[in-house]
Write a protein that holds these residues in place. Structure first.
Motif, PDB file in Angstrom:
ATOM      1  N   PRO A 203     -21.871 -45.804 -64.301  1.00 22.72           N
ATOM      2  CA  PRO A 203     -21.190 -44.208 -64.563  1.00 22.72           C
ATOM      3  C   PRO A 203     -21.720 -43.458 -63.553  1.00 22.72           C
ATOM      4  N   VAL A 204     -22.795 -43.671 -63.132  1.00 26.03           N
ATOM      5  CA  VAL A 204     -23.396 -42.629 -62.252  1.00 26.03           C
ATOM      6  C   VAL A 204     -22.378 -42.440 -60.997  1.00 26.03           C
TER       7      VAL A 204
ATOM      8  N   VAL C 107     -23.200 -36.324 -68.051  1.00 33.12           N
ATOM      9  CA  VAL C 107     -24.316 -36.432 -67.003  1.00 33.12           C
ATOM     10  C   VAL C 107     -25.340 -37.268 -67.084  1.00 33.12           C
ATOM     11  N   TYR C 109     -25.656 -39.183 -70.023  1.00 34.92           N
ATOM     12  CA  TYR C 109     -25.147 -40.351 -70.178  1.00 34.92           C
ATOM     13  C   TYR C 109     -25.135 -41.125 -69.337  1.00 34.92           C
ATOM     14  N   ALA C 110     -24.392 -40.681 -68.061  1.00 27.77           N
ATOM     15  CA  ALA C 110     -24.324 -41.495 -66.885  1.00 27.77           C
ATOM     16  C   ALA C 110     -25.433 -41.898 -66.022  1.00 27.77           C
ATOM     17  N   ILE C 111     -26.588 -40.954 -65.994  1.00 28.63           N
ATOM     18  CA  ILE C 111     -27.543 -41.153 -65.478  1.00 28.63           C
ATOM     19  C   ILE C 111     -28.546 -42.311 -66.213  1.00 28.63           C
ATOM     20  N   ASN C 112     -28.044 -42.205 -67.455  1.00 25.38           N
ATOM     21  CA  ASN C 112     -28.709 -43.564 -67.967  1.00 25.38           C
ATOM     22  C   ASN C 112     -30.274 -43.772 -68.193  1.00 25.38           C
ATOM     23  N   LEU C 113     -30.966 -42.786 -68.847  1.00 21.61           N
ATOM     24  CA  LEU C 113     -32.344 -42.896 -68.745  1.00 21.61           C
ATOM     25  C   LEU C 113     -33.189 -44.156 -69.034  1.00 21.61           C
ATOM     26  N   ASN C 114     -34.599 -44.108 -68.996  1.00 20.47           N
ATOM     27  CA  ASN C 114     -35.416 -45.152 -69.340  1.00 20.47           C
ATOM     28  C   ASN C 114     -34.812 -46.495 -68.614  1.00 20.47           C
ATOM     29  N   GLN C 115     -34.801 -46.376 -67.307  1.00 25.67           N
ATOM     30  CA  GLN C 115     -34.387 -47.728 -66.596  1.00 25.67           C
ATOM     31  C   GLN C 115     -35.990 -48.119 -66.076  1.00 25.67           C
ATOM     32  N   GLN C 117     -39.355 -48.538 -64.000  1.00 21.21           N
ATOM     33  CA  GLN C 117     -40.026 -47.631 -63.194  1.00 21.21           C
ATOM     34  C   GLN C 117     -40.032 -48.278 -61.708  1.00 21.21           C
ATOM     35  N   MET C 118     -39.523 -47.495 -60.870  1.00 27.37           N
ATOM     36  CA  MET C 118     -39.602 -48.029 -59.225  1.00 27.37           C
ATOM     37  C   MET C 118     -40.518 -47.395 -58.255  1.00 27.37           C
ATOM     38  N   ALA C 119     -41.231 -47.689 -57.496  1.00 25.18           N
ATOM     39  CA  ALA C 119     -42.032 -47.316 -56.732  1.00 25.18           C
ATOM     40  C   ALA C 119     -41.490 -46.432 -55.508  1.00 25.18           C
TER      41      ALA C 119
ATOM     42  N   MET D   8     -46.196 -44.749 -53.173  1.00 23.55           N
ATOM     43  CA  MET D   8     -46.927 -44.091 -54.062  1.00 23.55           C
ATOM     44  C   MET D   8     -46.622 -44.343 -55.663  1.00 23.55           C
ATOM     45  N   GLU D  14     -34.398 -41.638 -62.387  1.00 18.63           N
ATOM     46  CA  GLU D  14     -33.432 -40.965 -63.398  1.00 18.63           C
ATOM     47  C   GLU D  14     -33.997 -39.605 -63.718  1.00 18.63           C
TER      48      GLU D  14
END
Lengths: 486, 611, 160, 109
Positions: A203-204, C107, C109-115, C117-119, D8, D14
């Motif tokens: 959706p983003v 927004v 909802y779209a960003i969809n938290l809690n994916q 973690q990335m470096a 880092m 998000e």
């Protein structure tokens, strides 16, 4: 490689050089005639460089810009429009006693921005082109703000355009950021591959695309982002209005179509749905708003909303028919609309100057009997806008019908017919008013001596309207080759 | 030489452009030379192209000037198509058109809008040529609309008189009714055959349609609607007499020789379709028969010299329709050609008489003019003899062909034949009434013939045509289906020739001998009623009044908020209302504008999330 | 690092809230600068030290000063502040604020938290410089024209 | 383009985007609620700044320079835009002795 790059970018380089030359000359000698002459000359020189560019097409000039048949067509169109605007601006600002020379520098930077926009293949150049045009336009719209007696409300129009345009470019930028965050690339042609790598559509990404669409819709004045159009058209000096109606629209349209086709975004369900709604509502709202309008500039503004709605039909059709036909149709309609608008605003501009603009319907009463030539031009424009056969507008409408029927967009075609019927009413109304017997000559716009530049623009554009209507085949052939870019 | 064909319609158009773009500033002599000369040149090229066409012994020739547009699969070209029928039409239009143009340089001399007149005339000729040379339906329709527009402009040429404007509008609106039918017909034809090319469409129709099928009937009926409107046949004939408000050369060119015969041309061009719809074809004949009788009777009661001629035109076109109805396609075209000669001659001579009488058009105020107007008298007599189909004159050959075919036609053609015969009697009667009233009887006014080479020259040439055009063989064999030769019995032939002459005798008896007091007869009792009935075109105006106007006003009376009206008014009001509501959104307030954009964004984003 | 990020984020949001609600222009500007400084810190935590520096130098240092300069020049004092108080009634701001809520929800909802973690990688000034004069060289040139347009426009409009 | 440098620590993209979105919407609310032209311009700057933040977040997520380049472009855009806009502010104040945008409502309909 670099020599090719330079040839490829020749148009842009030439425009930049001309801008600098105009600016430097202004610094040494302020002379309205000289500067406007230099501007026209510089624009002509940039236009003619296409002769050198044509043989080496297509070529990517770094990852930012792509110069191919398609973008070259639109850049040429843009530069022709800018020449027209420059020719209209000279007589218009002749009695404007404040310094006029900056106008031409701004015109050049705006044109440069439009060309960059039309050639851009990357969001960075998209942003730069759009904003170069936008920032120049803020100042151009408000240009006569110093004059003690200015024709319209340049300040109001300038502030309105600035705030609303900055608001929407913020929205567009945020959309780009979301798209970039999702797929990790900003080049248009890398989007499909990146999307594939990203897996399913998030959706983003969709929201990002829609925000970009909103930004494009603002510049193209599509409902619901149309609301600035009439006020800014009315408040800006006529040559600037002509620029807004032609160059700014053509550039934005060129890049939007490329983005939609290259990134395959047109095949997204959401995008087609949103565009369909926008097209339908624009056609109906635009025509309804124009219906009883008493101000000709506003009338053209509303009719431009409707016409961009018509254009959108061909773009939507691209989802189902081969993109080539859609590109051909969009380019033809844009060309036709470009020529008609420029011609129409040239008429208003010919009758106006920076202190008094003749843009009320009442000013046109009986114009035919006072100045047959000018009103004949306007009648041609109106008939073409209404889509009467043997004019460019008819062939354009024909494209909409053909593409619409082929991709079975019955709903939009119905809207198109309703809209055209309403449109016919107000176009014919203006013609009727011009043909009425003149009442008094006190308020006589034809008494203003008609400037040569405006005549040249009117003659050239009217000839183009008729030529494109009577013998469109060569142009259609040319446009068919544009599609090879996709 | 055939490749010069494109010059034929283009040269008059160039003449139009020259005359228009000089904004009437051209001196009269130059305007005359451009105006008439362009048609003359066009005739020369028509002649060259035509003679090499005939020499080449081919059945048709097409020349594509350019492809107008090719969008998707559809390709429409500016293509000219020449065959026997369009050749005849082309000769008639350029040849007779040229003579009329030359005459008009004399007739219109001194008019302040001289150049404007010729620019319209040239545009008309160009449009008419495009109409007859069109290869596809789109081009044909363009020419069709073009001649309609020119006709409108020329009827209202003297626009300062509001009555002329009214007549022009009436003509425009009535032909427009027909045009609307025709446009739908052409579109249906296009959709069902899938091609815009006329010849291909004919072949497709022949291959696909069943005889008497619904689509054939519908298309032919719709096309007939267009033809009836353009050619002033029942029930759309009432505009033609009013069209006489224009200058006389217009009446000769447009409303006698060329434009009004476009309907005949259209039906002849699409005769393949009519063969597939026999009922409609018979209807064409019936319409022709009724129209020719009605117009003949009406012509008998008119007092305006041009109106008599106008009704006689309606009547003669009725003959052409009759011919079409009985399948005498080539006879219809033949009669079209001979009619063009003698009717143009009659109109132009009438113009000379009108000039000589200082713009007096009432025939009862003329009389005994044969001494004063020797030229006009001789020419008018020749024209009249052509019109009544006197043996040896051009009209005789064409009309006899029509009547003979009608007589031999077994499917109800006999009734049409009788109507045609009665019409022939009427033709003698009203023609000689006109002739005797103008040239015989007591002399009431002095007339002085206006002389000049450009006035009498064309008339003499037209007169020669009116006499000898009957001997011309028109090259239409390849176009129409073969017709069997008709050899009516000697008795029938004699009847056909002699019976109508009784009408002439009657006219002589009444109007020269003065045996019957026509005024008394028409002034009282049954005679008056009959006169009124005839004068009002068999009550057509009355009928219109009863059928259309009265019910309409009645409906309006019954229902103050008239239903039909409320649909129109209501939708107009609704649109206006919407406009006002919309306008409210343009408040001019910047904050509201920004909010509307934000709402737009919200809408988009919500859509994006939901979909 | 995450503490720094979330702390700065809270400061940025609060400061921005104060910017759009203040009635005194100078106060608002100062809060804006605070917000910009907090964002600069965030840039740093995200591995963009060059951007952080520019944020402070250009945004806070140049653009905000331009605002301040105009405010000083026009001498917008107490009158404006009172005006602002009168204009900033709930009826004015409630509508847009309520509208902002669904927008924000959509927004988020779209960003969809809690994916997962990335470096992050640090991208320093050198890489940016290389890119600017490599593939993005045209962008630099075009940006100069953009600034020229801004300059000419401002010069014309700001003239008495 | 990939730039292998020091890795880092871990803040989810998000969260960064969320912060940008919050700031962006706050800026937008500011544009919609204020009547003073200078405040509106400041709110527009908030919006632009938020998009800059979003680009930096994304570029750090992908380990690319492109996002930072975009940030630079936005920076120059903001400068150009503010310069022209403040010119208009001066003109408005000179002509109307106020910064209230509601005086700019002469064209409508």
């Amino acid at each position: 490689m670099y020599s090719n790059l330079i040839i490829d970018l020749m148009q842009i380089i030439m425009l930049t050089i001309s801008t600098v030359v105009v600016m430097m000359t202004t610094a040494f000698k302020r002379d309205h005639g000289l500067i406007s002459g230099l501007t026209v000359f510089g624009l002509f020189a940039s236009l003619l460089t296409f002769v050198f560019i044509q043989p080496v097409l297509p070529l990517e000039a770094t990852q930012l810009l792509i110069i191919d048949e398609y973008s070259l067509f639109f850049s040429n169109l843009i530069i022709v429009g800018a020449i027209g605007v420059a020719l209209l601006a000279y007589p218009y600002f002749q009695n404007h006693n404040v310094q006029n020379e900056e106008f031409y520098i701004l015109l050049m930077t705006a044109t440069l921005g439009a060309v960059v926009l039309a050639c851009s293949n990357h969001f960075v150049s998209f942003l730069l082109g759009m904003e170069m045009m936008g920032v120049s336009l803020y100042a151009m719209i408000a240009y006569p703000v110093h004059a003690a007696k200015s024709a319209k409300f340049p300040l109001e129009a300038g502030v309105k355009y600035l705030i609303l345009s900055a608001l929407t470019s913020g929205i567009t930028l945020f959309g780009i950021a979301l798209v970039y965050a999702y797929i990790g690339t900003m080049g248009f042609d890398e989007i499909p591959a990146a999307l594939e790598a990203a897996g399913e559509l998030g959706p983003v990404f969709l929201i990002g695309v829609l925000m970009i669409v909103a930004g494009a819709a603002f510049k193209l004045s599509l409902v619901p982002f149309h609301i600035w159009t009439p006020d800014v058209y009315e408040g800006a000096p006529v040559p600037v209005t002509a620029f807004l109606a032609t160059v700014s629209k053509a550039a934005m349209l060129a890049v939007t179509l490329r983005l939609l086709l290259v990134s395959n975004a047109i095949e997204l369900n959401v995008v087609t749905t949103v565009l369909t709604v926008m097209a339908a509502v624009s056609i109906i709202f635009g025509n309804l708003l124009a219906l009883l309008q008493e101000n000709v500039k506003r009338l053209f503004a509303y009719s431009s909303i409707a016409h961009l709605g018509y254009l959108l039909v061909i773009i939507i059709a691209a989802a189902k028919i081969p993109g080539a036909l859609s590109v051909e149709g969009v380019s033809f309609y844009m060309l036709a609309y470009f020529v008609m608008s420029l011609s129409g605003f040239a008429v208003i501009s010919a009758l106006s100057n920076s202190e008094k603009e003749y843009d009320q319907l009442a000013d046109f009463r009986g114009l035919f009997w006072r100045n047959s030539w000018v009103s004949a031009v306007l009648i041609t424009v109106l008939l073409s806008l209404a889509g009467i056969p043997l004019t460019a507008g008819f062939i354009g409408k024909f494209y909409i019908f053909t593409t619409g029927v082929e991709s079975e967009l019955w709903f939009l075609l119905t809207m198109l017919i309703i809209g055209s019927a309403i449109g016919l009413y107000y176009y014919l109304r203006l013609i009727y008013i011009m043909l009425q017997p003149a009442e008094d000559d006190a308020n006589d716009p034809a008494a203003v001596s008609l400037p040569l530049g405006a005549h040249a623009v009117m003659a050239a554009m009217t000839a183009a309207i008729i030529y494109l209507g009577v013998y469109p085949a060569p142009m259609i052939d040319t446009l068919q080759s544009l599609a090879s870019a996709f | 030489m055939l490749d010069l064909l494109w010059l034929v319609p283009v040269i008059p158009f160039i003449g139009f452009l020259i005359l228009t773009l000089t904004f009437g500033k051209l001196p009269q002599l130059a305007a005359g030379i451009v105006g008439a000369g362009s048609i003359g040149l066009s005739f020369v090229f028509a002649f060259l192209a035509g003679s090499s066409f005939l020499g080449a012994e081919i059945s048709s020739y097409s020349q594509t000037l350019w492809t107008w547009m090719s969008v998707g699969d559809l390709e429409v070209g500016f293509t000219l198509y020449l065959d026997g029928v369009s050749l005849v039409m082309m000769y008639v239009i350029t040849g007779i058109g040229f003579l009329i143009h030359v005459y008009a340089t004399g007739y219109m001399s001194g008019d302040p809008s001289f150049a404007r007149f010729f620019s319209y005339m040239n545009l008309f000729v160009s449009a008419m040529l495009i109409l007859v040379l069109a290869d596809n339906l789109a081009l044909l329709f363009m020419g069709w609309e073009g001649v309609g527009l020119c006709s409108y402009l020329l009827i209202g040429f003297w626009y300062k008189d509001p009555n002329n404007g009214y007549c022009a509008r009436k003509a425009f609106v009535m032909t427009r009714v027909g045009d609307a039918f025709m446009a739908i017909g052409l579109f249906t034809l296009f959709v069902s055959t899938g091609t815009l090319n006329i010849q291909e469409a004919m072949l497709e129709a022949e291959a696909q349609w069943v005889v008497g099928s619904g689509v054939a009937t519908a298309v032919t009926l719709l096309l007939l609607g267009g033809a009836v409107g353009k050619s002033a046949q029942l029930p759309l004939q009432t505009w033609l007499p009013d069209a006489m408000a224009g200058p006389t050369p217009i009446s000769a060119l447009i409303h006698a020789a060329t434009m009004v015969t476009a309907g005949v041309y259209l039906i002849a061009r699409t005769h393949v379709l009519y063969l597939l719809a026999p009922e409609v074809q018979y209807l064409v004949g019936v319409i022709g028969a009724i129209t020719l009788l009605m117009a003949g009777f009406t012509a008998l009661t008119q007092s305006d010299i041009k109106k008599v001629l106008a009704f006689s035109t309606v009547s003669q076109i009725g003959y052409m329709f009759l011919a079409l109805g009985v399948g005498a396609w080539s006879s219809a075209i033949f009669h079209l050609m001979t009619h063009a000669f003698f009717k143009a001659l009659l109109f132009l001579t009438a113009g000379s008489i009108i000039l000589a009488m200082h713009h007096e058009q009432d025939i009862f105020k003329m009389g005994g003019l044969r001494k004063d107007l020797r030229w006009s008298h001789a020419l008018f007599l020749i024209g009249t003899l052509g019109l009544v189909a006197f043996p040896g004159f051009s009209g005789f050959f064409s009309k006899e062909e029509i009547l003979a075919t009608a007589m031999e036609n077994h499917d109800g053609g006999y009734i049409l034949y009788l109507a045609g015969l009665l019409g022939a009697v009427m033709t003698y009667l009203y023609s000689f009434r006109l002739y005797f009233l103008v040239f015989y009887g007591k002399k009431t006014h002095d007339g002085h013939e206006v002389m000049g080479l450009h006035l009498q020259g064309p008339l003499v040439l037209l007169a020669i045509g009116a006499v000898f055009a009957g001997f011309i063989h028109i090259p239409v064999e390849g176009v129409f289906p073969e017709m069997e030769e008709h050899h009516p019995s000697v008795m029938a032939q004699a009847a056909m020739i002699l019976l109508p002459m009784l009408g002439g005798l009657l006219a002589w008896w009444v109007f020269v001998k003065g045996k019957v007091d026509t005024e008394k007869l028409a002034g009282q009792g049954f005679g008056a009623k009959l006169h009124r009935f005839w004068f009002t075109q068999w009550g057509m105006d009355w009928l219109y009044d009863k059928i259309i106007v009265t019910p309409y006003t009645w409906l309006a009376e019954v229902n103050k908020n008239d239903f039909i009206d409320s649909i129109y008014n209501g939708s107009a009001r609704a649109v206006r209302f919407c406009h006002e509501v919309m306008s409210e959104t343009q408040t001019g307030e910047l904050r509201w504008y920004a909010i509307s954009i934000a709402y737009g964004l919200l809408l988009l984003v919500v859509l994006g999330v939901l979909l | 690092m995450s503490v720094l990020f979330y702390g700065s984020a809270i400061i940025a949001v609060l400061a921005t809230l104060l910017v759009i609600t203040r009635t005194n222009i100078v106060h608002a500007l100062l809060y804006f600068i605070v917000s910009l400084l907090a964002i600069a810190v965030i840039f740093y935590t995200l591995g963009a030290p060059f951007a952080a520096a520019l944020e402070i130098i250009v945004y806070a240092g140049a653009i905000m000063v331009m605002f301040l300069f105009v405010v000083m020049m026009l001498n917008l004092g107490q009158v404006t502040q009172d005006q602002e108080k009168a204009w900033l009634t709930p009826s004015v701001w409630i509508g847009p604020s309520i509208m902002a809520v669904p927008l924000l929800v959509a927004v988020i909802y779209a960003i969809n938290l809690n994916q997962e973690q990335m470096a992050h990688t640090v991208v320093g000034g050198k890489e940016i410089g290389v890119a600017l004069f490599g593939p993005y060289v045209l962008a630099v040139e075009l940006a100069s024209m953009l600034l020229l347009a801004g300059l000419v426009g401002a010069y014309h409009l700001a003239r008495k | 383009m990939e730039m292998p440098t020091v890795t880092m620590q871990v803040i989810p993209m998000e969260h960064g985007l969320l912060l940008a979105a919050i700031l962006f919407i706050m800026g937008m609310v500011g544009v919609l609620t204020r009547r003073n032209l200078v405040f509106i311009l400041m709110s527009l700057e908030i919006m632009l700044n938020a998009t800059g933040l979003a680009f930096i977040v994304a570029s750090s997520h992908w380990g690319q320079v492109d996002g930072q380049i975009m940030f630079l472009m936005i920076l120059s855009l903001a400068a150009a835009e503010v310069a022209v806009a403040l010119g208009l502010v001066l003109q408005l104040f000179q002509k109307r002795k106020t910064l209230d945008i509601n005086v700019l409502g002469e064209m409508k309909g």
